[in-house]
Motif scaffolding. Sequence first.
Motif, short mmCIF file in Angstrom:
data_model
loop_
_atom_site.label_atom_id
_atom_site.label_comp_id
_atom_site.label_asym_id
_atom_site.label_seq_id
_atom_site.Cartn_x
_atom_site.Cartn_y
_atom_site.Cartn_z
N ARG A 1 0.65 -1.01 -0.11
CA ARG A 1 -0.03 -0.08 -0.21
C ARG A 1 0.81 1.31 0.33
NH1 ARG A 1 -2.72 -1.89 4.26
NH2 ARG A 1 -5.24 -3.50 3.77
N GLN A 2 1.65 0.70 0.87
CA GLN A 2 2.86 2.45 0.90
C GLN A 2 3.17 2.37 -0.81
OE1 GLN A 2 2.42 4.78 3.36
NE2 GLN A 2 4.11 5.33 3.10
N ASP A 3 4.17 1.91 -0.87
CA ASP A 3 4.88 1.75 -2.74
C ASP A 3 3.21 2.99 -3.30
OD1 ASP A 3 7.10 0.61 -1.64
OD2 ASP A 3 6.46 -1.06 -3.53
N VAL A 4 2.35 2.59 -3.67
CA VAL A 4 1.78 3.13 -4.02
C VAL A 4 1.18 4.95 -3.17
CG1 VAL A 4 -0.83 3.75 -5.10
CG2 VAL A 4 0.29 0.89 -5.16
N THR A 5 1.23 4.75 -2.21
CA THR A 5 1.15 6.08 -1.23
C THR A 5 2.42 6.63 -2.10
OG1 THR A 5 0.10 5.91 0.44
CG2 THR A 5 1.72 7.48 0.30
N ALA A 6 3.52 6.10 -2.03
CA ALA A 6 4.91 7.71 -2.11
C ALA A 6 4.40 7.30 -4.01
CB ALA A 6 6.41 6.38 -1.72
N GLU A 7 4.38 6.72 -5.02
CA GLU A 7 4.01 6.92 -6.45
C GLU A 7 3.48 8.10 -6.23
OE1 GLU A 7 2.71 3.04 -7.28
OE2 GLU A 7 4.23 2.00 -7.25
N MET A 8 2.29 8.22 -5.79
CA MET A 8 1.69 9.81 -6.03
C MET A 8 2.16 10.39 -5.95
SD MET A 8 -2.81 8.02 -5.30
CE MET A 8 -2.25 7.07 -3.37
N GLU A 9 3.20 10.36 -4.32
CA GLU A 9 3.54 11.66 -4.35
C GLU A 9 4.48 11.97 -4.99
OE1 GLU A 9 3.70 15.65 -1.28
OE2 GLU A 9 2.30 13.59 -2.00
N VAL A 10 5.35 11.76 -5.62
CA VAL A 10 5.95 11.59 -6.66
C VAL A 10 5.27 12.43 -7.68
CG1 VAL A 10 8.20 10.44 -7.74
CG2 VAL A 10 7.97 9.71 -5.50
N GLU A 11 4.67 11.88 -8.23
CA GLU A 11 4.26 12.16 -9.45
C GLU A 11 3.75 13.57 -9.07
OE1 GLU A 11 3.54 12.05 -13.30
OE2 GLU A 11 4.32 10.46 -12.06
N ARG A 12 2.47 13.92 -7.51
CA ARG A 12 2.28 15.21 -7.42
C ARG A 12 3.54 16.09 -7.57
NH1 ARG A 12 0.73 18.11 -3.54
NH2 ARG A 12 2.49 17.42 -2.02
N ARG A 13 4.69 16.19 -7.00
CA ARG A 13 5.66 17.23 -6.70
C ARG A 13 6.11 17.25 -8.23
NH1 ARG A 13 8.27 17.36 -1.23
NH2 ARG A 13 6.65 16.73 0.46
N LEU A 14 6.67 16.63 -9.67
CA LEU A 14 6.70 16.24 -10.55
C LEU A 14 5.82 16.17 -11.58
CD1 LEU A 14 9.10 13.10 -10.67
CD2 LEU A 14 9.55 15.85 -9.93
N ALA A 15 4.45 16.76 -11.22
CA ALA A 15 2.95 17.16 -12.25
C ALA A 15 3.89 18.25 -13.49
CB ALA A 15 2.39 17.58 -11.37
N ALA A 16 4.17 19.22 -12.18
CA ALA A 16 4.60 20.92 -13.06
C ALA A 16 5.87 20.54 -14.12
CB ALA A 16 4.93 21.83 -11.93
N PHE A 17 6.70 19.33 -14.42
CA PHE A 17 8.01 18.65 -15.30
C PHE A 17 7.04 17.60 -15.84
CE2 PHE A 17 9.62 21.14 -11.16
CZ PHE A 17 9.40 22.47 -11.64
#
Length: 417
Positions: free
Chosen positions: A168-184
Motif C-alpha cells: 500500500r505504501q508503495d502506491v502512496t509514495a508513487e502518487m506523492e512523487v508524481e504529484r510533486r513532478l507534475a509541473a515538469f
Amino acid sequence: MRILHIDLETYSSVDIKKAGLYKYVQSPDFQILLFAYAFDLGPVEIIDCACGEHIPEEIAVMLGDPKVTKTAHNAAFEIYCLNKFFHSPVCQWSCTMVHSLYCGFPASLDAVGRAMGLPEDKRKMGVGKQLIRYFCTPCKPTSANGQRTRNLPRHDLERWELFREYCRQDVTAEMEVERRLAAFPVPDFVQKQWETDLVINARGVTVDMELVEGALSLGTAVRHTLMAEATGLSGLDNPNSVAQLTQWLQEETGEELPDLRKDTVAQLLQKDENSPAVRRMLEIRQALGKTSTKKYNAIQAAVCADGRVRGLLQFYGANRTGRWAGRLVQVQNLPRTYIGLEHLPLARNAVRNREADKLRLLFGSVPDTLSQLIRTSFVTSPGNKLVDADFSSVEARVISWLAGEDWRLAVFRTHGK
C-alpha cells in the motif's frame, strides 16, 4: 482522464536479478501476490491474491481502457506481469521512475523519496527487502520450516500484514512523487521512446545457445588447464588470487608491485630479466583474464524458453543524458570481433563442436577467440540482419561541445588521449 496507480508484489522461483524480468514472469510458478491500487490521488486499496481475493472486474476492464491512464514506478514490471493475464497496451501507461529520471532524480522509489525529502508517511517503507526475500523468493528447506521451499502468508501472518502495508505504501509514495513532478511533465517524444523501448525489450533477440554452451564448456576446460599449470609452476593454492600471486611475483623478482591490472602485467612482460617461470605465470595471468565467460553465463541465465534474451536495455539508464544503459548481458560493452567474416563460420562451428585444438591451431588463443565470438551469440532469423552501430565517447564529446570546452574537442579530433 482517470489515473490508476498500481503496485504489485509477486512470486517466482526464477532469480530476477540474474535472469531478468521476462524470464522471471514466464516461469510456470509466477504468481501475483498483492495488487495495490488507487484512483487519482484517492485512498489506496489492496487485493490479496495470495489469500484468494480476485481482481475486481471493474479494475480488469480498466487495465485495457484507453480512457484510464495506468501508472507505476518502474511500470515495465507491472505491465509485463499484468499482461500475462490481461491485455493492457503500453501506450496507456506512464512511469513515475521515467518521470523521476527525466527530472534528474534517482531511479529507485526509496532513493527518490529521500532525495525529495518526503515525509515518512509518504515514503517507501524500509522493510521491503526482508519481506520480499521472505515471501517472493524460494526458501531453503530445513527441519525447522518443515522442509518447505516457499513461505506462504499462513507461515507468518504478522509479517504478511506488514507486507500488505508495504505494498500500500508503495502506491502512496508513487502518487506523492508524481504529484510533486507534475509541473515538469515528460515530453511526448520521451514518452513514445519509452513505449518503443518496452516493445523492443519484450521482443528480445535470439541467441545461438549451441554456441553459448560450447563456449562455456571450452572456457571451463581451458581455465582448469591454465590453473593446473600455474599451480605446478608456483606451488600456490590459488594462483588466480591477486594477493597470493602478487606475493609470489615479488619474491621471484625482488620488486614491489602496485597491482596486477592488465596494464601492469603487460609492462612486466616486457622486461627481459624475467625468469621463464615468472614470464609464464604472467602469460597465464593474461590468459585467465580472457577466459572469463561471464557474458556467456549471463546469456545462459537470462535466455527464455523460446531461445530469446529479453530486457537487455534500461531506458534512461544514464539519467543525466537520457542514454540507454545495458542490463544482464551488457550489450553496450561487448568485446570486438577481429576475426574476418570469411573465417567466422569456421570459428563458430569449432566452438559449437567443442574443438579446442582446432581453435588453437587456426586462431591461436582459445580464450581470446571465445571473447571475440560473444558478439556473434546474437543471431537473427533467416533473411534478416543485425546492425551494430556505436558512437565513440558520445556523451563526453557532446557535453564538451555544450560546455564550449574546445580544448577537449581538439583532443577527440586528434589523438583522443
